[in-house]
Every structure is written in structure tokens, then in C-alpha cells.
Design an enzyme around this catalytic site. Sequence first.
Site, PDB file in Angstrom:
ATOM      1  N   SER A  74       0.826  -1.214   0.000  1.00  0.00           N
ATOM      2  CA  SER A  74       0.000   0.000   0.000  1.00  0.00           C
ATOM      3  C   SER A  74       0.854   1.254   0.000  1.00  0.00           C
ATOM      4  O   SER A  74       0.333   2.361  -0.243  1.00  0.00           O
ATOM      5  CB  SER A  74      -0.944  -0.001   1.209  1.00  0.00           C
ATOM      6  OG  SER A  74      -0.242  -0.298   2.403  1.00  0.00           O
TER       7      SER A  74
ATOM      8  N   LYS B 154       4.717 -11.402   3.444  1.00  0.00           N
ATOM      9  CA  LYS B 154       3.295 -11.671   3.230  1.00  0.00           C
ATOM     10  C   LYS B 154       3.036 -11.831   1.745  1.00  0.00           C
ATOM     11  O   LYS B 154       3.605 -11.101   0.925  1.00  0.00           O
ATOM     12  CB  LYS B 154       2.410 -10.561   3.808  1.00  0.00           C
ATOM     13  CG  LYS B 154       0.908 -10.824   3.635  1.00  0.00           C
ATOM     14  CD  LYS B 154       0.061  -9.895   4.477  1.00  0.00           C
ATOM     15  CE  LYS B 154      -0.021  -8.500   3.926  1.00  0.00           C
ATOM     16  NZ  LYS B 154      -0.727  -8.438   2.609  1.00  0.00           N
TER      17      LYS B 154
ATOM     18  N   GLU C 201      -0.137 -12.693  -1.298  1.00  0.00           N
ATOM     19  CA  GLU C 201      -1.557 -12.744  -1.618  1.00  0.00           C
ATOM     20  C   GLU C 201      -1.873 -13.979  -2.450  1.00  0.00           C
ATOM     21  O   GLU C 201      -1.234 -14.230  -3.476  1.00  0.00           O
ATOM     22  CB  GLU C 201      -1.974 -11.497  -2.404  1.00  0.00           C
ATOM     23  CG  GLU C 201      -1.881 -10.208  -1.608  1.00  0.00           C
ATOM     24  CD  GLU C 201      -2.386  -9.012  -2.404  1.00  0.00           C
ATOM     25  OE1 GLU C 201      -2.939  -9.213  -3.504  1.00  0.00           O
ATOM     26  OE2 GLU C 201      -2.216  -7.883  -1.921  1.00  0.00           O
TER      27      GLU C 201
ATOM     28  N   GLU D 198      -9.149  -9.913   3.981  1.00  0.00           N
ATOM     29  CA  GLU D 198      -9.552  -8.566   3.613  1.00  0.00           C
ATOM     30  C   GLU D 198     -10.934  -8.539   2.971  1.00  0.00           C
ATOM     31  O   GLU D 198     -11.200  -9.263   2.014  1.00  0.00           O
ATOM     32  CB  GLU D 198      -8.529  -7.947   2.654  1.00  0.00           C
ATOM     33  CG  GLU D 198      -8.865  -6.508   2.269  1.00  0.00           C
ATOM     34  CD  GLU D 198      -7.724  -5.780   1.580  1.00  0.00           C
ATOM     35  OE1 GLU D 198      -7.944  -4.619   1.176  1.00  0.00           O
ATOM     36  OE2 GLU D 198      -6.632  -6.364   1.444  1.00  0.00           O
TER      37      GLU D 198
END
Length: 272
Positions: A53, A121, A123, A190
Site C-alpha cells: 500500500s 506476506k 496474496e 480482507e
Amino acid sequence: MSTAKKEYKRITVKTLVDMKANGEKISMLTAYDYTMAKIVDGAGIDIILVGDSASNVMAGHETTLPITLDQMIYHASSVVRAIDRALVVVDLPFGSYQSDPKEALRSAIRIMKESGAHSVKMEGGKEIKESIKRILNAGIPVMGHLGLTPQSIYKFGTYTVRAKEEQEALNLIEDAQMLERIGCFGIVLEKIPAKLAKKVAESVSIPIIGIGAGNGVDGQVLVLHDMLGMTHEFNPRFLRRYLNLYEDMTKAISKYVDDVKSLEFPNDNEQY
């Protein structure tokens, strides 16, 4: 569930599993630079996420896709130098792990060696299973990320809530259980329905950290700039703003400009 807060000198992946077992909720925020990470760590946060982000809030891109591995390492290095207590998790950026498990391992090794971070991390679920296993086999802790996966925004075409349909919900539960089985130490969920998130958290023994996933999970994560109110265009339902720094900072800077132009600053006590 207990709300007791135990004092931990240093947070590790084992600490987080123990916190879930003891019913203690886990706090997680993003940070991308030394100064902010120092404040966040000193305030007692459990996990600092050096998130991709940064592509949005630090560089002004529309999506997380443009940020590079080198840029993530730069941000992570800045954060690691600031912390004494928190576990630092770093996002593997888009394009650094999806196509080839060997490339995924090289990317993760670079983050760990060059930034000093504690974990990465990633996804996705079963589609990146081999990449995750390759990284785990090298001794690098991995946190998963399911539900809305921003790196796949052009596949989904929208940032809307995921897993509202039964089949997608079943797939998500299977992916979460698979991530635990192969060795991930936690998972970010999320923007999925709260009832589903609670079901996922109850189906695994590793911590489930939610963002827009209700309060039935093991912890929460927000983007620091959002929760401090530094950004003001972004207003999802799950976001709670604890400050309005956009307004406060704008007022302070405007006052500084006025003081400089009116010769009010510096005054006699502010010069040598």
C-alpha cells in the site's frame, strides 16, 4: 474471550500463535518509514506491516501494482531500523513471486537479507502454494492474504466485498486451511463477510487478522495513514479514523505560511 493484555518484550511468530490460543487480540498497522515506525512501535503495536500500500499512500499510484521489490526493501529497511518490539512483515510486491517458485524464493531472501525484516506476506491461496512452500522450506516465515487481494484488482475489476457467494466462501476456507497446513504463521483476511471470517478463524489454529472482516477474527489491521486521518478521500465502512491529521496538518502548515509572510516567524526568541 479474554481481553487481558500480556506484556511481551519482543513479538515473534510464536508469540502470535500463543496470543490466539490465549484469546488475546492482535494489533497490526502499516508503516513505511523510520519516523512513523518508531512512533507505532513505541505505542505498543504487535505487528508492523510494510505494505505494498506504500504504492498508494507514499507514491500516489492508483493501485499497489507499480511498487517494485527494490522499493519495498527500501521501505522495510527504514522500518526495521526503528523497531524494538513489533514483528515486521513485508509484502512481496506484484510480479515478484506469482510466476515461479524459484523467483519467489529469491525475492523473499532479498527482503530478509537486505532489510532485516522478520517475515513476508503473500496474496493468494492454492495458486501460489508451491511458491509459499519454497519460501517456508528456506526458513522464512510467511503470512498469507485471502479475500480481497489488491494485487489482483484487474482480475476482479472492483474492490467490493469478496466471498459472498457460497462457492467462493468454501474455496476461501479451503485456502485458509491449506495455508495453515503448509506452515504459514497467520493470514490476513480482507473485505469478506464477518460471519465467514469468524468461521475461518475458528477453523484454523493460526491467527487471522482482519481488515473489513468483522470482529470475530484474532486481530485487526489498518493502513496507518487512513486511521490517522492523513488521507481523506478513502471512506470504506471498515475504517475508523482516530485522528483528523489532514485537517490539523493543513491548518498548521497554513499558519506557518502566514507567519513567515507576516514576519511573525521567527521572533526574537527563535533566532541566534
